[in-house]
Design a protein around this motif. Sequence first.
Motif, PDB file in Angstrom:
ATOM      1  N   PHE A 152       0.837  -1.186   0.000  1.00  0.00           N
ATOM      2  CA  PHE A 152       0.000   0.000   0.000  1.00  0.00           C
ATOM      3  C   PHE A 152       0.871   1.234   0.000  1.00  0.00           C
ATOM      4  O   PHE A 152       2.048   1.201   0.329  1.00  0.00           O
ATOM      5  N   PHE A 153       0.256   2.332  -0.415  1.00  0.00           N
ATOM      6  CA  PHE A 153       0.907   3.632  -0.518  1.00  0.00           C
ATOM      7  C   PHE A 153       0.138   4.564   0.395  1.00  0.00           C
ATOM      8  O   PHE A 153      -1.086   4.568   0.400  1.00  0.00           O
ATOM      9  N   ILE A 203       8.695   3.384  -6.243  1.00  0.00           N
ATOM     10  CA  ILE A 203       9.536   3.489  -5.056  1.00  0.00           C
ATOM     11  C   ILE A 203      10.422   2.253  -5.023  1.00  0.00           C
ATOM     12  O   ILE A 203       9.955   1.140  -4.752  1.00  0.00           O
ATOM     13  N   ALA A 204      11.684   2.476  -5.333  1.00  0.00           N
ATOM     14  CA  ALA A 204      12.675   1.393  -5.339  1.00  0.00           C
ATOM     15  C   ALA A 204      12.201   0.200  -6.164  1.00  0.00           C
ATOM     16  O   ALA A 204      12.362  -0.951  -5.777  1.00  0.00           O
ATOM     17  N   GLY A 205      11.572   0.491  -7.309  1.00  0.00           N
ATOM     18  CA  GLY A 205      11.131  -0.567  -8.214  1.00  0.00           C
ATOM     19  C   GLY A 205       9.734  -1.090  -7.948  1.00  0.00           C
ATOM     20  O   GLY A 205       9.178  -1.812  -8.766  1.00  0.00           O
ATOM     21  N   SER A 206       9.134  -0.730  -6.818  1.00  0.00           N
ATOM     22  CA  SER A 206       7.751  -1.106  -6.551  1.00  0.00           C
ATOM     23  C   SER A 206       6.889   0.008  -7.118  1.00  0.00           C
ATOM     24  O   SER A 206       6.937   1.142  -6.649  1.00  0.00           O
ATOM     25  N   LYS A 207       6.121  -0.318  -8.161  1.00  0.00           N
ATOM     26  CA  LYS A 207       5.364   0.717  -8.855  1.00  0.00           C
ATOM     27  C   LYS A 207       3.975   0.243  -9.232  1.00  0.00           C
ATOM     28  O   LYS A 207       3.705  -0.958  -9.246  1.00  0.00           O
ATOM     29  N   ASN A 208       3.116   1.185  -9.548  1.00  0.00           N
ATOM     30  CA  ASN A 208       1.739   0.857  -9.915  1.00  0.00           C
ATOM     31  C   ASN A 208       1.443   1.209 -11.370  1.00  0.00           C
ATOM     32  O   ASN A 208       0.313   1.492 -11.724  1.00  0.00           O
ATOM     33  N   PHE A 209       2.452   1.185 -12.209  1.00  0.00           N
ATOM     34  CA  PHE A 209       2.275   1.414 -13.641  1.00  0.00           C
ATOM     35  C   PHE A 209       3.362   0.649 -14.374  1.00  0.00           C
ATOM     36  O   PHE A 209       4.382   0.281 -13.788  1.00  0.00           O
ATOM     37  N   GLU A 210       3.134   0.397 -15.645  1.00  0.00           N
ATOM     38  CA  GLU A 210       4.087  -0.384 -16.423  1.00  0.00           C
ATOM     39  C   GLU A 210       5.133   0.475 -17.122  1.00  0.00           C
ATOM     40  O   GLU A 210       6.288   0.144 -17.133  1.00  0.00           O
ATOM     41  N   TYR A 211       4.692   1.550 -17.723  1.00  0.00           N
ATOM     42  CA  TYR A 211       5.611   2.382 -18.499  1.00  0.00           C
ATOM     43  C   TYR A 211       5.373   3.841 -18.172  1.00  0.00           C
ATOM     44  O   TYR A 211       4.252   4.250 -17.904  1.00  0.00           O
TER      45      TYR A 211
END
Length: 87
Positions: free
Chosen positions: A20-21, A48-56
């Motif tokens: 969660f964010f 954030i350090a490779g944890s993301k909620n989008f692909e590109y």
Amino acid sequence: MSIQSFIERANDLASKTNPFFFVIDFEQKKPLIYTPEEAKNQNVFFDIAGSKNFEYYSQIRKKSLKLRPKIIFKIDTKQLLTGYKNT
């Protein structure tokens, strides 16, 4: 969302090991907490350090966000160490 509701939701998501964010304002009056998908639905994108909620990055608007620090007020170090008194 109240701070108590925020804490309960954070505990619930953490206990299920769901990512969660969250953002908490200074006064703790308007905390926000989102799963990655909920954040994406609110147009809140993060990496954030490779944890993301989008692909590109192309999925995000092309307009850049440029943050420029702005000094709103200066704090006297002595006053900071002794605290503020309401006058």
